[in-house]
Design an enzyme around this catalytic site. Structure first.
Site, PDB file in Angstrom:
ATOM      1  N   LYS A 271       0.104   3.325  -2.884  1.00 22.11           N
ATOM      2  CA  LYS A 271      -1.081   4.213  -2.933  1.00 22.11           C
ATOM      3  C   LYS A 271      -0.667   5.684  -2.862  1.00 22.11           C
ATOM      4  O   LYS A 271      -1.362   6.563  -3.371  1.00 22.11           O
ATOM      5  CB  LYS A 271      -2.057   3.858  -1.801  1.00 22.11           C
ATOM      6  CG  LYS A 271      -2.687   2.453  -1.964  1.00 22.11           C
ATOM      7  CD  LYS A 271      -3.571   2.096  -0.795  1.00 22.11           C
ATOM      8  CE  LYS A 271      -4.445   0.854  -0.980  1.00 22.11           C
ATOM      9  NZ  LYS A 271      -3.797  -0.444  -1.025  1.00 22.11           N
TER      10      LYS A 271
ATOM     11  N   TYR B  51      -4.214   3.482   8.152  1.00 20.47           N
ATOM     12  CA  TYR B  51      -5.500   2.804   8.337  1.00 20.47           C
ATOM     13  C   TYR B  51      -6.143   3.158   9.678  1.00 20.47           C
ATOM     14  O   TYR B  51      -6.154   4.300  10.086  1.00 20.47           O
ATOM     15  CB  TYR B  51      -5.342   1.273   8.206  1.00 20.47           C
ATOM     16  CG  TYR B  51      -4.523   0.906   7.027  1.00 20.47           C
ATOM     17  CD1 TYR B  51      -4.944   1.274   5.756  1.00 20.47           C
ATOM     18  CD2 TYR B  51      -3.317   0.259   7.156  1.00 20.47           C
ATOM     19  CE1 TYR B  51      -4.188   0.965   4.650  1.00 20.47           C
ATOM     20  CE2 TYR B  51      -2.555  -0.053   6.058  1.00 20.47           C
ATOM     21  CZ  TYR B  51      -2.990   0.309   4.809  1.00 20.47           C
ATOM     22  OH  TYR B  51      -2.246   0.019   3.743  1.00 20.47           O
TER      23      TYR B  51
ATOM     24  N   TYR C 102      -3.994  -2.303 -10.338  1.00 22.40           N
ATOM     25  CA  TYR C 102      -3.857  -2.154  -8.876  1.00 22.40           C
ATOM     26  C   TYR C 102      -2.909  -3.215  -8.292  1.00 22.40           C
ATOM     27  O   TYR C 102      -2.012  -2.910  -7.502  1.00 22.40           O
ATOM     28  CB  TYR C 102      -5.248  -2.221  -8.220  1.00 22.40           C
ATOM     29  CG  TYR C 102      -5.210  -2.307  -6.718  1.00 22.40           C
ATOM     30  CD1 TYR C 102      -5.002  -1.166  -5.944  1.00 22.40           C
ATOM     31  CD2 TYR C 102      -5.349  -3.534  -6.063  1.00 22.40           C
ATOM     32  CE1 TYR C 102      -4.944  -1.244  -4.561  1.00 22.40           C
ATOM     33  CE2 TYR C 102      -5.291  -3.622  -4.676  1.00 22.40           C
ATOM     34  CZ  TYR C 102      -5.089  -2.481  -3.929  1.00 22.40           C
ATOM     35  OH  TYR C 102      -5.014  -2.567  -2.564  1.00 22.40           O
TER      36      TYR C 102
ATOM     37  N   VAL D 166       1.190  -3.684   3.732  1.00 21.78           N
ATOM     38  CA  VAL D 166       1.200  -4.982   4.416  1.00 21.78           C
ATOM     39  C   VAL D 166       2.452  -5.812   4.133  1.00 21.78           C
ATOM     40  O   VAL D 166       2.645  -6.867   4.726  1.00 21.78           O
ATOM     41  CB  VAL D 166      -0.054  -5.851   4.128  1.00 21.78           C
ATOM     42  CG1 VAL D 166      -1.290  -5.281   4.790  1.00 21.78           C
ATOM     43  CG2 VAL D 166      -0.257  -6.084   2.657  1.00 21.78           C
TER      44      VAL D 166
ATOM     45  N   SER E 135       0.795  -1.240   0.000  1.00 17.78           N
ATOM     46  CA  SER E 135       0.000   0.000   0.000  1.00 17.78           C
ATOM     47  C   SER E 135       0.823   1.282   0.000  1.00 17.78           C
ATOM     48  O   SER E 135       0.244   2.361  -0.121  1.00 17.78           O
ATOM     49  CB  SER E 135      -0.946   0.023   1.190  1.00 17.78           C
ATOM     50  OG  SER E 135      -2.050  -0.791   0.898  1.00 17.78           O
TER      51      SER E 135
HETATM   52  N1  GLN Z   1      -2.225  -5.515  -2.014  1.00 19.30           N
HETATM   53  C1  GLN Z   1      -2.786  -5.352  -0.705  1.00 19.30           C
HETATM   54  C2  GLN Z   1      -4.280  -5.558  -0.750  1.00 19.30           C
HETATM   55  O1  GLN Z   1      -4.879  -5.114  -1.676  1.00 19.30           O
HETATM   56  C3  GLN Z   1      -2.462  -3.983  -0.178  1.00 19.30           C
HETATM   57  C4  GLN Z   1      -2.987  -3.752   1.211  1.00 19.30           C
HETATM   58  C5  GLN Z   1      -2.037  -3.044   2.128  1.00 19.30           C
HETATM   59  O2  GLN Z   1      -0.827  -2.960   1.937  1.00 19.30           O
HETATM   60  N2  GLN Z   1      -2.585  -2.585   3.207  1.00 19.30           N
HETATM   61  O3  GLN Z   1      -4.880  -6.161   0.092  1.00 19.30           O
END
Ligand code: GLN
Length: 304
Positions: free
Chosen positions: A66, A240, A188, A258, A63
């Site tokens: 993002k 988050y 994505y 993650v 993420s």
């Molecule tokens: N690729 C992960 C997902 O879509 C990204 C989530 C994350 O890093 N929090 O679940």
């Protein structure tokens, strides 16, 4: 400030904590990463680099991507993105579906999965090959042309990303995706699977510590006002459902993934990336958050 000594101290101090988190396994390929890994890299505004541990080993940025896709979408679309995505913390897990129904398919913010899926859709509407363009953008920001997708992670996410498939289809049903959900998800998943070292990530984030301009090349990545917007969103939505705790303990705008990476920036001073794959309950790196907390405590430098 002796950043190298501070990083060395953090490295020693963090060792007993590395086993306390849990490596993500809902993406099976991520579960193979050894929990003992820990790296940290700090790049100053002036371009000095300080590293410790596994700072030169590529990991899955997940993420953290993002942040880069939002930056690109802001360049392409400006404020138009806020017609389709909110700017409030979600108070729910990064992959939650619940708010979307109440809020008519408008994701709470660009840093939860739902929001990043809409950001990816925006990018796709401007560019045919969203994933290569995002990769090139990240290579440009970090000054490392060798950065690649981890194809095993792409395959693993595609095979098991049921929640993301649900999110994309749900958003589509509200009319908030212009492109086919399959195409948006393909891009994505590629963005999430980009592999970078802590040093690459810290370098790529440095424009945010310099009002939107790359300190090394002098080129404007985003306008100063947009850099302010991105950092505000990192502070309020970047980690988050733990943003309050992260802001309290670390005191810097940050973005986690993650894969266990966290990027944080101190405006005017430095960009720092820490990587430790064991996660806490909120899906943020457990030892990584501690390391950043120690950094800002030890240096007495934070945005507050
Ligand atoms: N690729 C992960 C997902 O879509 C990204 C989530 C994350 O890093 N929090 O679940």
């Amino acid at each position: 400030m002796d950043y190298q000594q501070i990083l060395n101290e953090i490295y020693a101090k963090v060792q007993p904590c590395l086993t306390r988190g849990k490596v993500a396994d809902y993406i099976p390929e991520l579960s193979h990463v050894p929990q003992s890994k820990f790296g940290m890299a700090l790049v100053t505004h002036g371009g000095e680099v300080f590293e410790v541990g596994d700072a030169a080993e590529p990991f899955s940025i997940q993420s953290i991507s993002k942040l880069f896709t939002l930056t690109l979408a802001m360049r392409l679309e400006g404020n138009g993105i806020w017609d389709r995505i909110g700017r409030e913390p979600s108070g729910t897990a990064f992959n939650s579906l619940v708010q979307l129904e109440y809020e008519n398919g408008i994701p709470r913010n660009p840093f939860i999965n739902a929001g990043a899926i809409v950001v990816t859709d925006l990018i796709l509407s401007h560019l045919d090959n969203a994933h290569e363009t995002v990769l090139d953008f990240i290579r440009e920001l970090s000054g490392n042309k060798t950065i690649q997708f981890n194809r095993d992670i792409v395959r693993s996410e595609k095979a098991t990303g049921y929640r993301n498939v649900a999110l994309a289809n749900f958003i589509k049903s509200f009319g908030n995706l212009r492109n086919a959900p399959e195409a948006v998800l393909d891009a994505y998943f590629h963005h999430c699977s980009i592999a970078m070292t802590c040093t690459d990530v810290a370098r790529a984030g440095l424009f945010l510590a310099n009002a939107g301009r790359s300190p090394s090349t002098g080129s404007e990545i985003v306008r100063p006002n947009q850099a302010k917007h991105i950092k505000s969103l990192m502070l309020t939505c970047g980690t988050y459902d733990a943003v309050g705790d992260f802001a309290y303990r670390v005191g810097l705008p940050g973005k986690s993934g993650v894969g266990g990476g966290i990027l944080a920036v101190m405006p005017g001073q430095f960009s720092v990336c820490v990587w430790s794959p064991g996660l806490n309950q909120s899906g943020n790196s457990l030892a990584g958050t501690m390391a950043l907390e120690w950094l800002t405590t030890q240096t007495e430098v934070s945005i507050f």
